[in-house]
Design a protein around this motif. Structure first.
Motif, PDB file in Angstrom:
ATOM      1  N   VAL A  62       0.846  -1.198   0.000  1.00 20.19           N
ATOM      2  CA  VAL A  62       0.000   0.000   0.000  1.00 20.19           C
ATOM      3  C   VAL A  62       0.880   1.246   0.000  1.00 20.19           C
ATOM      4  CG1 VAL A  62      -1.632   1.366   1.367  1.00 20.19           C
ATOM      5  CG2 VAL A  62      -1.991  -1.087   1.095  1.00 20.19           C
ATOM      6  N   PHE A  63       1.896   1.256   0.889  1.00 23.08           N
ATOM      7  CA  PHE A  63       2.834   2.374   0.913  1.00 23.08           C
ATOM      8  C   PHE A  63       3.561   2.503  -0.423  1.00 23.08           C
ATOM      9  CE2 PHE A  63       3.245   1.473   5.701  1.00 23.08           C
ATOM     10  CZ  PHE A  63       2.245   2.387   6.001  1.00 23.08           C
ATOM     11  N   LEU A  64       3.909   1.349  -0.999  1.00 22.69           N
ATOM     12  CA  LEU A  64       4.636   1.347  -2.266  1.00 22.69           C
ATOM     13  C   LEU A  64       3.801   1.942  -3.396  1.00 22.69           C
ATOM     14  CD1 LEU A  64       7.384   0.435  -3.390  1.00 22.69           C
ATOM     15  CD2 LEU A  64       6.325  -1.748  -3.973  1.00 22.69           C
ATOM     16  N   SER A  65       2.506   1.651  -3.406  1.00 20.42           N
ATOM     17  CA  SER A  65       1.637   2.204  -4.456  1.00 20.42           C
ATOM     18  C   SER A  65       1.529   3.726  -4.325  1.00 20.42           C
ATOM     19  CB  SER A  65       0.248   1.564  -4.385  1.00 20.42           C
ATOM     20  OG  SER A  65      -0.405   1.885  -3.174  1.00 20.42           O
ATOM     21  N   HIS A  66       1.452   4.217  -3.093  1.00 19.77           N
ATOM     22  CA  HIS A  66       1.396   5.669  -2.892  1.00 19.77           C
ATOM     23  C   HIS A  66       2.742   6.316  -3.200  1.00 19.77           C
ATOM     24  CE1 HIS A  66      -2.652   6.224  -1.198  1.00 19.77           C
ATOM     25  NE2 HIS A  66      -2.506   4.988  -0.735  1.00 19.77           N
ATOM     26  N   LEU A  67       3.834   5.595  -2.923  1.00 19.23           N
ATOM     27  CA  LEU A  67       5.155   6.102  -3.269  1.00 19.23           C
ATOM     28  C   LEU A  67       5.287   6.238  -4.783  1.00 19.23           C
ATOM     29  CD1 LEU A  67       7.875   6.857  -1.813  1.00 19.23           C
ATOM     30  CD2 LEU A  67       8.649   4.553  -2.415  1.00 19.23           C
ATOM     31  N   SER A  68       4.767   5.268  -5.517  1.00 16.78           N
ATOM     32  CA  SER A  68       4.779   5.339  -6.982  1.00 16.78           C
ATOM     33  C   SER A  68       3.951   6.522  -7.471  1.00 16.78           C
ATOM     34  CB  SER A  68       4.229   4.039  -7.585  1.00 16.78           C
ATOM     35  OG  SER A  68       5.160   2.997  -7.486  1.00 16.78           O
ATOM     36  N   LEU A  69       2.814   6.752  -6.823  1.00 18.00           N
ATOM     37  CA  LEU A  69       1.968   7.884  -7.193  1.00 18.00           C
ATOM     38  C   LEU A  69       2.694   9.209  -6.965  1.00 18.00           C
ATOM     39  CD1 LEU A  69      -0.823   8.860  -8.146  1.00 18.00           C
ATOM     40  CD2 LEU A  69      -1.551   8.814  -5.740  1.00 18.00           C
ATOM     41  N   MET A  70       3.444   9.312  -5.859  1.00 17.75           N
ATOM     42  CA  MET A  70       4.190  10.541  -5.561  1.00 17.75           C
ATOM     43  C   MET A  70       5.340  10.746  -6.548  1.00 17.75           C
ATOM     44  SD  MET A  70       2.515  11.883  -3.168  1.00 17.75           S
ATOM     45  CE  MET A  70       1.084  11.057  -3.901  1.00 17.75           C
TER      46      MET A  70
END
Length: 291
Positions: A62-70
């Motif tokens: 989940v954190f990784l998906s938001h990191l990709s979005l950022m």
């Protein structure tokens, strides 16, 4: 008496860009277009894969998906304008567009800083407290750990944007960079920018110091745990859990430190621009392949 030029309404700035060499404009446009395409495909691919695969609905992913979005977000805040400048030669950016670029770049960057810290804490929990991991990293806790950085970063970016673009601009309107960098925009103001600069450095300092402390403490406990694990299989499992995250942190902070912490007398503006290209455009492209 306040000079008449102080009351002039600023409608646009001019970005100095990366280079004025006309022979490099098209080749650089093609290079940046390829980089941005790879960034788009890489990060949207990561996000889509995590959304579609239920096995990846864990806190780390989940954190990784938001990191990709950022990563995609702050690259997109900068790259299209740079590409347009290469293609058309128009380096002007409107006052509102500059403020918007400034705001979104600040939001995406701040969220990424906090996400990297939270991912370090997640690694620490997974390695040091594996039996209690599911009880600690519940869906509710994970949701708050994601929402928190967004809320704080939006508020912080709003403060930065207001403090910067509420000033008067009456000097040269050429920003010696390829995007609306905070310190360079403040340098163009003919108002007293001391308060704005102080607020900027206090909030930026809080972001960096708090996130670095969380990362350092988390990895200190992780390394202590590694030393207690006797088997090579255990070492390999720990390293596989945290290696990609540690690599991302190292590249992100080392490049950022070179740009923002090195005295200006130690490098030229051209060197800083090249480092910024790597920091804001190249690193976001590379991150999906390290993940």
């Amino acid at each position: 008496m306040i000079p008449m030029e102080n009351s002039t309404v600023v409608t646009e700035f001019s970005l100095a860009g990366i280079t004025d060499d006309p022979q490099l404009q098209i080749p650089l446009f093609l290079v940046f277009a390829l980089i941005h395409l790879l960034t788009l495909v890489g990060h949207l691919g990561v996000i889509t894969l995590i959304l579609l695969d239920s096995r990846l609905h864990t806190p780390m992913y989940v954190f990784l998906s938001h990191l990709s979005l950022m990563d995609f977000g702050y690259s997109t805040a900068v790259t299209p304008k740079v590409m347009a400048g290469f293609l058309t030669g128009d380096k002007a950016i409107s006052y509102k567009a500059c403020a918007a670029q400034f705001f979104f770049f600040a939001v995406f960057l701040a969220v990424e800083i906090f996400l990297l810290a939270l991912m370090a804490y997640d690694c620490h929990t997974a390695v040091c407290k594996p039996l209690h991991y599911t009880n600690i990293m519940t869906a509710r806790v994970c949701a708050w750990m994601v929402v928190g950085p967004y809320v704080f970063s939006l508020l912080e970016a709003s403060v930065h944007t207001w403090n910067t673009f509420s000033l008067s601009f009456c000097r040269s309107r050429v920003i010696d960079h390829f995007y609306c960098d905070a310190t360079l925009v403040l340098a163009l103001s003919c108002s007293d920018s001391n308060r704005s600069e102080m607020v900027f450095f206090i909030l930026a300092g809080f972001n960096i110091i708090s996130s670095v402390l969380i990362i350092l403490v988390s990895y200190l406990f992780i390394f202590v745990t590694i030393l207690r694990v006797c088997s090579s299989e255990g070492h390999q499992k720990v390293f596989s859990t945290c290696a990609s995250h540690l690599t991302t942190i190292s590249v992100f902070y080392e490049t950022g430190s070179f740009i923002y912490l090195q005295p200006s007398s130690h490098h030229s503006m051209n060197t800083e621009k090249m480092a910024s290209v790597f920091y804001a455009i190249v690193i976001p492209m590379l991150n999906p392949f390290r993940q």
